[in-house]
Design a protein around this motif. Sequence first.
Motif, PDB file in Angstrom:
ATOM      1  N   TYR A   1      76.131  47.584  -5.790  1.00 46.23           N
ATOM      2  CA  TYR A   1      75.521  49.331  -5.587  1.00 46.23           C
ATOM      3  C   TYR A   1      73.484  48.740  -5.521  1.00 46.23           C
ATOM      4  O   TYR A   1      73.364  47.661  -5.561  1.00 46.23           O
ATOM      5  CB  TYR A   1      75.866  49.626  -6.934  1.00 46.23           C
ATOM      6  N   PHE A   2      73.925  49.809  -4.327  1.00 46.91           N
ATOM      7  CA  PHE A   2      72.751  49.620  -3.218  1.00 46.91           C
ATOM      8  C   PHE A   2      72.124  51.543  -3.444  1.00 46.91           C
ATOM      9  O   PHE A   2      73.135  52.170  -3.515  1.00 46.91           O
ATOM     10  CB  PHE A   2      72.426  49.396  -2.074  1.00 46.91           C
ATOM     11  N   ARG A   3      71.119  51.607  -2.381  1.00 48.75           N
ATOM     12  CA  ARG A   3      70.014  53.496  -2.245  1.00 48.75           C
ATOM     13  C   ARG A   3      69.452  52.854  -1.142  1.00 48.75           C
ATOM     14  O   ARG A   3      69.117  51.555  -0.431  1.00 48.75           O
ATOM     15  CB  ARG A   3      69.698  53.104  -3.469  1.00 48.75           C
ATOM     16  N   VAL A   4      69.996  53.365  -0.038  1.00 45.64           N
ATOM     17  CA  VAL A   4      68.933  54.025   1.374  1.00 45.64           C
ATOM     18  C   VAL A   4      68.211  55.107   1.624  1.00 45.64           C
ATOM     19  O   VAL A   4      69.100  55.923   1.845  1.00 45.64           O
ATOM     20  CB  VAL A   4      70.266  53.798   2.909  1.00 45.64           C
ATOM     21  N   ALA A   5      67.110  54.628   1.752  1.00 47.79           N
ATOM     22  CA  ALA A   5      66.369  56.269   1.935  1.00 47.79           C
ATOM     23  C   ALA A   5      66.269  56.775   3.795  1.00 47.79           C
ATOM     24  O   ALA A   5      66.166  55.480   4.181  1.00 47.79           O
ATOM     25  CB  ALA A   5      65.307  55.876   1.574  1.00 47.79           C
ATOM     26  N   PHE A   6      66.767  58.265   3.881  1.00 46.00           N
ATOM     27  CA  PHE A   6      66.486  58.217   5.114  1.00 46.00           C
ATOM     28  C   PHE A   6      64.991  58.960   4.974  1.00 46.00           C
ATOM     29  O   PHE A   6      65.214  60.175   4.066  1.00 46.00           O
ATOM     30  CB  PHE A   6      67.852  59.034   5.377  1.00 46.00           C
ATOM     31  N   LYS A   7      64.632  59.071   5.906  1.00 44.88           N
ATOM     32  CA  LYS A   7      63.019  60.347   6.568  1.00 44.88           C
ATOM     33  C   LYS A   7      64.296  61.712   6.834  1.00 44.88           C
ATOM     34  O   LYS A   7      65.262  61.756   7.035  1.00 44.88           O
ATOM     35  CB  LYS A   7      62.510  59.928   7.053  1.00 44.88           C
TER      36      LYS A   7
ATOM     37  N   LEU B   1      72.746  42.980   3.933  1.00 43.07           N
ATOM     38  CA  LEU B   1      72.581  43.918   3.722  1.00 43.07           C
ATOM     39  C   LEU B   1      71.590  45.492   3.624  1.00 43.07           C
ATOM     40  O   LEU B   1      71.662  46.160   4.141  1.00 43.07           O
ATOM     41  CB  LEU B   1      73.393  44.516   2.470  1.00 43.07           C
ATOM     42  N   GLY B   2      70.618  44.716   3.941  1.00 42.28           N
ATOM     43  CA  GLY B   2      69.616  45.135   4.145  1.00 42.28           C
ATOM     44  C   GLY B   2      69.087  45.321   5.155  1.00 42.28           C
ATOM     45  O   GLY B   2      68.270  47.050   5.779  1.00 42.28           O
ATOM     46  N   ALA B   3      69.492  44.404   5.847  1.00 40.92           N
ATOM     47  CA  ALA B   3      68.985  44.322   7.475  1.00 40.92           C
ATOM     48  C   ALA B   3      70.449  45.373   7.790  1.00 40.92           C
ATOM     49  O   ALA B   3      70.023  46.115   9.608  1.00 40.92           O
ATOM     50  CB  ALA B   3      69.443  43.036   7.506  1.00 40.92           C
ATOM     51  N   ALA B   4      71.388  45.697   7.214  1.00 41.99           N
ATOM     52  CA  ALA B   4      72.457  46.730   8.387  1.00 41.99           C
ATOM     53  C   ALA B   4      72.001  48.096   7.648  1.00 41.99           C
ATOM     54  O   ALA B   4      72.271  48.491   8.926  1.00 41.99           O
ATOM     55  CB  ALA B   4      73.529  46.362   7.314  1.00 41.99           C
ATOM     56  N   MET B   5      71.400  48.168   6.853  1.00 41.38           N
ATOM     57  CA  MET B   5      71.019  50.114   6.497  1.00 41.38           C
ATOM     58  C   MET B   5      69.549  49.964   7.080  1.00 41.38           C
ATOM     59  O   MET B   5      69.917  51.061   7.916  1.00 41.38           O
ATOM     60  CB  MET B   5      71.399  49.592   5.526  1.00 41.38           C
ATOM     61  N   LEU B   6      68.538  49.280   7.232  1.00 43.91           N
ATOM     62  CA  LEU B   6      67.477  49.465   8.283  1.00 43.91           C
ATOM     63  C   LEU B   6      67.926  49.720   9.202  1.00 43.91           C
ATOM     64  O   LEU B   6      67.122  50.220  10.225  1.00 43.91           O
ATOM     65  CB  LEU B   6      66.603  48.532   7.596  1.00 43.91           C
ATOM     66  N   SER B   7      69.077  49.241  10.170  1.00 46.24           N
ATOM     67  CA  SER B   7      68.828  49.349  11.265  1.00 46.24           C
ATOM     68  C   SER B   7      69.399  50.556  12.214  1.00 46.24           C
ATOM     69  O   SER B   7      70.095  51.313  13.082  1.00 46.24           O
ATOM     70  CB  SER B   7      70.171  48.379  11.667  1.00 46.24           C
ATOM     71  N   ILE B   8      69.778  51.563  10.687  1.00 41.02           N
ATOM     72  CA  ILE B   8      70.546  52.617  11.384  1.00 41.02           C
ATOM     73  C   ILE B   8      69.409  53.754  11.723  1.00 41.02           C
ATOM     74  O   ILE B   8      68.490  53.704  10.011  1.00 41.02           O
ATOM     75  CB  ILE B   8      71.409  53.414   9.942  1.00 41.02           C
TER      76      ILE B   8
ATOM     77  N   VAL C   1      68.566  60.464   0.353  1.00 48.46           N
ATOM     78  CA  VAL C   1      69.605  58.773  -0.159  1.00 48.46           C
ATOM     79  C   VAL C   1      70.822  58.724  -0.176  1.00 48.46           C
ATOM     80  O   VAL C   1      71.183  59.745  -1.176  1.00 48.46           O
ATOM     81  CB  VAL C   1      67.872  58.692  -1.898  1.00 48.46           C
ATOM     82  N   VAL C   2      71.021  57.713   0.181  1.00 49.99           N
ATOM     83  CA  VAL C   2      73.006  57.875   0.076  1.00 49.99           C
ATOM     84  C   VAL C   2      72.584  56.513  -0.724  1.00 49.99           C
ATOM     85  O   VAL C   2      71.726  55.162  -0.333  1.00 49.99           O
ATOM     86  CB  VAL C   2      72.907  57.648   1.579  1.00 49.99           C
ATOM     87  N   THR C   3      73.953  57.105  -1.756  1.00 47.03           N
ATOM     88  CA  THR C   3      74.142  55.322  -2.839  1.00 47.03           C
ATOM     89  C   THR C   3      75.324  54.620  -1.941  1.00 47.03           C
ATOM     90  O   THR C   3      76.337  55.584  -1.798  1.00 47.03           O
ATOM     91  CB  THR C   3      74.600  56.446  -4.136  1.00 47.03           C
ATOM     92  N   CYS C   4      75.491  53.673  -2.241  1.00 44.46           N
ATOM     93  CA  CYS C   4      76.353  52.754  -1.807  1.00 44.46           C
ATOM     94  C   CYS C   4      77.276  51.865  -2.911  1.00 44.46           C
ATOM     95  O   CYS C   4      76.301  51.174  -3.565  1.00 44.46           O
ATOM     96  CB  CYS C   4      76.610  52.126  -0.361  1.00 44.46           C
ATOM     97  N   VAL C   5      78.721  52.198  -3.564  1.00 45.98           N
ATOM     98  CA  VAL C   5      79.100  51.094  -4.180  1.00 45.98           C
ATOM     99  C   VAL C   5      80.066  50.372  -3.563  1.00 45.98           C
ATOM    100  O   VAL C   5      81.044  50.839  -3.305  1.00 45.98           O
ATOM    101  CB  VAL C   5      80.209  52.165  -5.469  1.00 45.98           C
ATOM    102  N   VAL C   6      80.188  48.720  -4.044  1.00 43.77           N
ATOM    103  CA  VAL C   6      81.633  48.485  -3.648  1.00 43.77           C
ATOM    104  C   VAL C   6      82.012  47.583  -5.221  1.00 43.77           C
ATOM    105  O   VAL C   6      81.533  47.158  -5.907  1.00 43.77           O
ATOM    106  CB  VAL C   6      80.748  46.553  -3.174  1.00 43.77           C
ATOM    107  N   LYS C   7      83.290  47.750  -4.880  1.00 47.25           N
ATOM    108  CA  LYS C   7      84.272  46.973  -6.080  1.00 47.25           C
ATOM    109  C   LYS C   7      85.605  46.722  -5.388  1.00 47.25           C
ATOM    110  O   LYS C   7      85.835  46.426  -4.037  1.00 47.25           O
ATOM    111  CB  LYS C   7      84.991  48.125  -6.240  1.00 47.25           C
TER     112      LYS C   7
ATOM    113  N   ALA D   1      64.512  53.274   3.636  1.00 45.14           N
ATOM    114  CA  ALA D   1      63.807  51.648   2.383  1.00 45.14           C
ATOM    115  C   ALA D   1      65.366  51.753   2.185  1.00 45.14           C
ATOM    116  O   ALA D   1      65.840  52.189   2.218  1.00 45.14           O
ATOM    117  CB  ALA D   1      63.310  52.645   1.609  1.00 45.14           C
ATOM    118  N   PHE D   2      65.278  50.283   1.500  1.00 52.28           N
ATOM    119  CA  PHE D   2      66.508  49.648   0.847  1.00 52.28           C
ATOM    120  C   PHE D   2      66.498  48.648  -0.615  1.00 52.28           C
ATOM    121  O   PHE D   2      65.284  48.372  -0.930  1.00 52.28           O
ATOM    122  CB  PHE D   2      67.606  49.013   1.554  1.00 52.28           C
ATOM    123  N   GLU D   3      67.037  49.402  -1.144  1.00 48.74           N
ATOM    124  CA  GLU D   3      66.975  48.535  -2.369  1.00 48.74           C
ATOM    125  C   GLU D   3      68.494  48.112  -3.504  1.00 48.74           C
ATOM    126  O   GLU D   3      69.456  49.256  -3.062  1.00 48.74           O
ATOM    127  CB  GLU D   3      66.409  49.246  -3.969  1.00 48.74           C
TER     128      GLU D   3
END
Length: 358
Positions: free
Chosen positions: A293-299, A232-239, A208-214, A244-246
């Motif tokens: 803040y959000f998280r992206v799961a990578f297989k 943001l979810g669409a952008a992350m899932l295009s990688i 999992v990668v976590t991302c924070v925007v301040k 998964a995105f939450e």
Amino acid sequence: MFNSFGNILRLTSFGESHGKGIGGVIDGFPAGITIDMDFVQKELDRRRPGQSRITTARKEGDKVEFLSGIFEGKSTGCPIGFIVWNENQHSDDYNNLKEVYRPSHADYTYKVKYGIRDHRGGGRSSARETISRVVAGALAKMALNQLGIHITAYTSQVGPIRLEENYTAYDLDLIETNPVRCPDPEKAQEMEDLIFKIKGEGDTIGGVVTCVVKGCPIGLGQPIYGKLHAALGAAMLSINAAKAFEYGDGFKGLKQKGSEQNDVFYNNNGRIETRTNHSGGIQGGISNGQDIYFRVAFKPVATVLMEQHTVNIDGVDTTLKARGRHDPCVLPRAVPIVEAMTALTLLDYYLIDRTTQL
């Protein structure tokens, strides 16, 4: 079709893993932004292969060459064209893949859809395409920095090893001090050792990668089909390899009652804020001024260096043992890609927001 990302700010990318190069055209980028070439290259260096013992051994300089849209160190408002030439291809490593379909890759779906596929490293489906995103994202970061918006991503989980606290509990300045890009030095070492062990077995692992925007202003996003978290979810899932995105508390919040989950408003010296941030800085699809803040799961990477069952292009059962240079874990190199796609999305939605009121 569908090689472009964004609305007002738009990136169109081109190129394949084993073609001459990877490049792109950025349209809609604001004029007058100071372009720091060293920063762009630094971002590419964070993504490039061959960084450590836990990444692919492919050696690429990944030097970007800008072709247009920049004059005397500033963006002109015209399309920004760029290219990164491929330098270290071992296309022969992929000859054994020409007649077979790799498990969990795009080989079969590409062949059925287009009637033709580039078996050398996956062609267009290769993660090498993300070079274009990192270049464009670096430029977007420069523009966002002028607005006081800052983006930081890090590895928060590899396999079963995970950070137990949220981002506020860690010193994010430590992210770049280890090859895993994790802000907890002890966990980072555990993650690195696990990835190296998995690599030695010829296998791969995810995380999992976590991302924070301040500093994100209030008002980015639309209430229905242009929700910021959906973008943001669409952008992350295009990688590549993203599964998964939450955002905000995500699935964790399902354990709470509404009275516990709600972010209560209060007046903080004339500024309306929330005492908690379970929403992850987005409410009703619109940024509320709190940290996003959000998280992206990578297989696990699909290419494993061990024998697997598959079928050939004629549908006959066979076995395959991949060769070549592959990442045992995508996480360390995915961190700058997550940041880049976040920057492109936020700058695009900032420009859209400028059209909301006269």
